[in-house]
Design an enzyme around this catalytic site. Structure first.
Site, mmCIF file in Angstrom:
data_model
loop_
_atom_site.group_PDB
_atom_site.id
_atom_site.type_symbol
_atom_site.label_atom_id
_atom_site.label_comp_id
_atom_site.label_asym_id
_atom_site.label_seq_id
_atom_site.Cartn_x
_atom_site.Cartn_y
_atom_site.Cartn_z
ATOM 1 N N GLN A 114 4.594 -15.882 10.153
ATOM 2 C CA GLN A 114 3.465 -15.207 10.777
ATOM 3 C C GLN A 114 2.939 -15.898 12.037
ATOM 4 O OE1 GLN A 114 1.522 -14.791 6.651
ATOM 5 N NE2 GLN A 114 0.817 -12.977 7.731
ATOM 6 N N GLU A 119 2.126 -16.004 -3.363
ATOM 7 C CA GLU A 119 1.954 -14.640 -3.871
ATOM 8 C C GLU A 119 3.254 -14.003 -4.362
ATOM 9 O OE1 GLU A 119 -0.246 -12.205 -1.144
ATOM 10 O OE2 GLU A 119 -2.012 -13.500 -1.254
HETATM 11 C C1 NOJ Z 1 -2.049 -13.098 1.845
HETATM 12 C C2 NOJ Z 1 -0.705 -13.501 2.378
HETATM 13 O O1 NOJ Z 1 -0.321 -14.703 1.772
HETATM 14 C C3 NOJ Z 1 -0.688 -13.637 3.885
HETATM 15 O O2 NOJ Z 1 0.637 -13.796 4.281
HETATM 16 C C4 NOJ Z 1 -1.356 -12.426 4.507
HETATM 17 O O3 NOJ Z 1 -1.267 -12.444 5.895
HETATM 18 C C5 NOJ Z 1 -2.792 -12.388 4.068
HETATM 19 N N1 NOJ Z 1 -2.820 -12.200 2.642
HETATM 20 C C6 NOJ Z 1 -3.616 -11.263 4.694
HETATM 21 O O4 NOJ Z 1 -3.117 -10.040 4.276
#
Ligand code: NOJ
Length: 526
Positions: A63, A209
């Site tokens: 990201q 996650e």
């Molecule tokens: C949780 C995720 O781990 C992350 O990658 C994501 O950008 C954020 N939530 C926001 O959606």
């Protein structure tokens, strides 16, 4: 690997060294009159955060790093997926994004300058093993990069908090054997973990996650024939096979870590929430809440924190050719493989039973809600009021600001998977319509996000003091604006703005609010 296609090159390819100290502009004026909303300094003036409380920010490799093809990195599934038709909502890629790969010194120093004490980031597996598999060549440039990044963080007083896997699977592993849909991944992940520990740092988290990650593997574009699922796995079974292999990979990695006798604590980042019944007098909705808990957090947390096995509700619903069962020996190897509980606590909403009832859904594999048989509701069942303010329309399918539910949410976690150490490993909000703004004074005025953080932090204080929740730190998502997966660059989760043409970073109001809440004279460390 030719499958990805051309990659946008970064505008520069050397690590930039910032001048220190980083200048922090004067803080914004009060958002509201003090009688209307508390200033950070006056939230619960008599309560303090525990000593050593970690005030962190979070990112992940795909990201923020950019430099997608630099210094020996192999392609990942997301480098490939971001180029598939109609997959990324705004047609952007993460080829450059924040270019944190070369700007990590500036990023670490900038958060240090506002009082942040930790940065939770992920290592890109494909930068260490471009071909993924254990025994394949290690990319020394990748090791050198992260080693320097880790040292630099320490040097500016920011603790590096490492996640081993934040969804960017080396594409080679998917091409070789179907990635996480194959049991072959377990050994490769364990060996990757051992290499990181021996060559760099003990990780704090194995997986980010897992349920969101495994939710992706059975859907477009990850099921397209040219990247492949493991033999015998199809789009209906992929996410369960993934869950099975991922839990084993986590347990194997933690056991390998413990066997090395190196100090450090390890867990994984849970996500989702327990929720409350949509109709408070409905038994069906109450059962739906239990199903949501079992198929959400419970699918991973039950094996890892409590029983070593899948939740009963899951086993009663999902056949073993979808979700393989653990042997007794595997159960013993999995239970207890986490040293603390980490939750990405973004929001907690209502849960409703399917319209045709739970029983009809749970026994019918072609029901659209099978096997979970519950729905998340973003508004109440009486007048249809929202559970909380909405985020940017670009990502509004799941997120709302729900601070009023945070304490109940944390208490539910503590009841189900008791722990003596809990972290909010991510929380955050994407400011509505920020992408439409062009003036910096409008962009930095992220009032809804500021309210999100302040109200949730107030509840964190109460959760610690009134409810006895052993919260040891929070990590705000994100340290900077970044590539929000299939939503692209449009949602703005950063507490700092990033100009995607110049790569310049600017603190938003939320960054000041977070830092003032830490340093205020009344919310002091005890
Ligand atoms: C949780 C995720 O781990 C992350 O990658 C994501 O950008 C954020 N939530 C926001 O959606």
């Amino acid at each position: 690997m030719g499958k990805v296609g051309p990659v946008e090159p970064p505008p520069f390819t050397t690590t930039r060294v910032p001048d220190l100290p980083i200048p922090v502009p004067s803080p914004p004026p009060a958002l509201y009159p003090t009688w209307y909303a508390p200033q950070p300094a006056s939230i619960f003036p008599n309560l303090s955060l525990p000593s050593g409380f970690i005030f962190g920010v979070a990112t992940s490799a795909y990201q923020v790093e950019g430099a997608t093809k630099m210094e020996g990195k192999g392609p990942t599934t997301w480098d490939w997926a971001s180029r598939q038709p109609d997959f990324i909502q705004d047609n952007t890629t993460a080829d450059v994004t924040d270019l944190q790969y070369y700007l990590y010194k500036e990023d670490a120093a900038r958060v240090a300058a506002i009082g942040v004490t930790a940065h939770s980031f992920s290592i890109s597996w494909a930068r260490i093993f471009p071909f993924g598999v254990a025994g394949s060549p290690i990319n020394q440039l990748g090791i050198d990069h992260y080693s320097d990044l880790i040292d630099y963080h320490w040097s500016v007083g920011v603790e590096p908090v490492v996640t081993l896997f934040h969804w960017d699977t080396p594409l080679a592993l998917v091409a070789y054997y179907g990635g996480f849909t194959s049991p072959q991944i377990v050994d490769d992940f364990v060996k990757y973990t051992i290499n990181i520990i021996l060559m760099m740092i003990p990780p704090r988290y194995t997986f980010n996650e897992p349920s969101v990650y495994c939710g992706w593997v059975g859907s477009y574009p990850f099921t397209m024939a040219d990247i492949s699922l493991a033999p015998g796995v199809n789009s209906s079974t992929a996410n369960y096979q993934c869950a099975y292999n991922l839990v084993k990979a986590h347990a194997g990695a933690v056991r390998a870590f413990r066997a090395l006798n190196i100090s450090g604590e390890i867990a994984y980042k849970n996500n989702d929430f327990i929720g409350t019944a949509w109709r408070s007098n409905s038994t069906q909705d109450a059962i739906a809440v239990e199903r949501h808990a079992a198929f959400g957090i419970g699918l991973y947390a039950d094996p890892i924190y409590t029983t070593g096995d899948w939740p009963d509700i899951v086993k009663e619903t999902v056949p073993s050719d979808y979700l393989p069962r653990f042997t007794e020996e595997e159960t013993k190897e999995i239970a207890g493989t986490a040293d603390f509980f980490a939750i990405d606590a973004y929001a907690s909403q209502y849960i409703a039973a399917p319209p045709n009832g739970i029983e009809a859904c749970a026994t019918n594999m072609s029901d659209p809600l099978w096997p979970n048989c519950n729905s998340v509701m973003l508004y109440d069942s009486n007048a249809g009021w929202a559970v909380g303010p909405s985020p940017d329309p670009a990502s509004n399918s799941w997120l709302q600001a729900t601070p009023q539910n945070l304490r109940g949410y944390l208490k539910e976690l503590q009841t189900r998977w008791p722990t003596d150490k809990m972290f909010i490993s991510e929380f955050g909000f994407d400011e509505p319509f920020e992408n439409d703004r062009t003036e910096m004074y409008q962009i930095t005025e992220d009032a809804t996000t500021t309210n999100y953080f302040m109200t949730n932090l107030g509840e964190v204080l109460l959760a610690i003091h009134e409810d006895g929740i052993p919260l040891m730190g929070t990590f705000s998502w994100g340290m900077i604006d970044n590539a929000e997966w299939n939503y692209g660059l449009e949602p703005k989760f950063g507490i700092q703005h990033v100009n995607y043409s110049t790569l310049e970073r600017t603190y938003k109001r939320a960054a000041y609010a977070l830092c003032k809440s830490q340093h205020s004279p009344t919310i002091t460390h005890i």
